[in-house]
Scaffold this active site. Sequence first.
Site, mmCIF file in Angstrom:
data_model
loop_
_atom_site.group_PDB
_atom_site.id
_atom_site.type_symbol
_atom_site.label_atom_id
_atom_site.label_comp_id
_atom_site.label_asym_id
_atom_site.label_seq_id
_atom_site.Cartn_x
_atom_site.Cartn_y
_atom_site.Cartn_z
ATOM 1 N N CYS A 1 45.199 37.465 19.880
ATOM 2 C CA CYS A 1 46.035 38.349 19.063
ATOM 3 C C CYS A 1 45.608 38.302 17.589
ATOM 4 C CB CYS A 1 47.504 37.999 19.239
ATOM 5 S SG CYS A 1 47.790 36.298 19.652
ATOM 6 N N THR B 1 41.200 39.086 28.533
ATOM 7 C CA THR B 1 40.622 40.392 28.878
ATOM 8 C C THR B 1 39.541 40.834 27.895
ATOM 9 O OG1 THR B 1 42.453 41.385 27.662
ATOM 10 C CG2 THR B 1 42.689 41.235 30.044
HETATM 11 C C1 FMN Z 1 49.073 43.382 32.617
HETATM 12 C C2 FMN Z 1 48.426 42.176 32.013
HETATM 13 C C3 FMN Z 1 49.119 41.428 31.054
HETATM 14 C C4 FMN Z 1 48.533 40.295 30.484
HETATM 15 N N1 FMN Z 1 49.249 39.569 29.551
HETATM 16 C C5 FMN Z 1 48.703 38.436 29.021
HETATM 17 C C6 FMN Z 1 49.456 37.634 28.094
HETATM 18 O O1 FMN Z 1 50.619 37.912 27.782
HETATM 19 N N2 FMN Z 1 48.850 36.533 27.565
HETATM 20 C C7 FMN Z 1 47.560 36.163 27.900
HETATM 21 O O2 FMN Z 1 47.060 35.145 27.405
HETATM 22 N N3 FMN Z 1 46.847 36.892 28.800
HETATM 23 C C8 FMN Z 1 47.383 38.007 29.356
HETATM 24 N N4 FMN Z 1 46.660 38.738 30.281
HETATM 25 C C9 FMN Z 1 45.298 38.298 30.656
HETATM 26 C C10 FMN Z 1 45.276 37.534 31.986
HETATM 27 O O3 FMN Z 1 46.086 36.384 31.920
HETATM 28 C C11 FMN Z 1 43.835 37.140 32.387
HETATM 29 O O4 FMN Z 1 43.289 36.298 31.381
HETATM 30 C C12 FMN Z 1 42.903 38.345 32.530
HETATM 31 O O5 FMN Z 1 43.594 39.441 33.092
HETATM 32 C C13 FMN Z 1 41.656 38.035 33.361
HETATM 33 O O6 FMN Z 1 41.965 37.685 34.687
HETATM 34 P P1 FMN Z 1 42.023 38.747 35.914
HETATM 35 O O7 FMN Z 1 40.776 39.576 35.828
HETATM 36 O O8 FMN Z 1 42.130 37.921 37.143
HETATM 37 O O9 FMN Z 1 43.250 39.579 35.686
HETATM 38 C C14 FMN Z 1 47.224 39.892 30.870
HETATM 39 C C15 FMN Z 1 46.543 40.636 31.854
HETATM 40 C C16 FMN Z 1 47.107 41.752 32.427
HETATM 41 C C17 FMN Z 1 46.344 42.527 33.476
#
Ligand code: FMN
Length: 302
Positions: free
Chosen positions: A129, A192
């Site tokens: 952030c 992400t």
């Molecule tokens: C809808 C959504 C909301 C997310 N909110 C957060 C968050 O609040 N804090 C955070 O550190 N990561 C957040 N992430 C990131 C995930 O925790 C993760 O690091 C990222 O999606 C990669 O993993 P994946 O490809 O398995 O989803 C969010 C991801 C998604 C898809």
Amino acid sequence: MNKLHCDLGKLILKNPVTVASGTFGSGKEFKDFYDLSQLGGIMVKGTTLLPRRGNQPQRLVETAGGVINSIGLANGGVDDFLNNILPEAKDYGTAIIVNISGDTTDDYGRMAEKLSVPGVAALEVNISCPNVKHGGIAFGTVPDMAREVATMVKNNTDLPVIMKLSPNVTNIAEMGAAVESGGADIISMINTLIGMAIDIKNRKPIIKHIMGGYSGPPIKPVALRMVYQVYKTVKIPIIGMGGIMNTEDAIEFIMAGASAVSVGTANFVDPYTPLNIIQGLNKYVEENGLSSYKEIIGAVHR
Ligand SMILES: Cc1cc2nc3c(=O)[nH]c(=O)nc-3n(C[C@H](O)[C@H](O)[C@H](O)COP(=O)(O)O)c2cc1C
């Protein structure tokens, strides 16, 4: 003997499979699907010092192979978490890991202090952030800022501190080293990637906020590469994530150097994914005659 027993230094999990922040709510949203005590841990959705409404819709878009989200950390704030979410979550029988975000380094310190209560197993620090005192540059893109946040959180809690790395950098190993030197106990990665999608009919970005965080299966090769690079650089344990959909994906992360994994976007496709992976890891350990899954941490070789 539990061959999936997971030891991340100060943080002990019953198995190495957790669910990623923002994709599993606080657990409540999933508890009707299965007994949450089977999970290694729950990284609860991002919490901030004050309540946030989040970004204007549209906040989520599905792409050819994954999703872009720009939720904007909608949440009720840390007091709401402590008063209304934690009392129920602490009885799920799994490690509750609270994901925190701040606008300033001080915000992180105040949150760490407030959240240092029974029922919270660890803090996961989201540094993707913007730092409002530094022109909105993300904390997680400047090694000195990331290190400062790690130290601030460490100075305000006795809980294990997990620093969550952003992949939106040129040198991820340098970021890993920075948070380790700041005092981090564990690294989680990756958050992400910044992405964008355009509606060609009206020539507008589909996400109201223009850009968002890209996640899901296509980011796995990038995440794996980064876990590998950080594993070669730091001594603290890593929780790997990014596009994990099944047991094979989880094993790849462990072989790249992760001591635990986190399932994110896959929960939207099939909420049973984390359980399938736990079962799959048990089967893998048995079939390969391992005494513990730990034997394959960082086992990739040329
Ligand atoms: C809808 C959504 C909301 C997310 N909110 C957060 C968050 O609040 N804090 C955070 O550190 N990561 C957040 N992430 C990131 C995930 O925790 C993760 O690091 C990222 O999606 C990669 O993993 P994946 O490809 O398995 O989803 C969010 C991801 C998604 C898809």
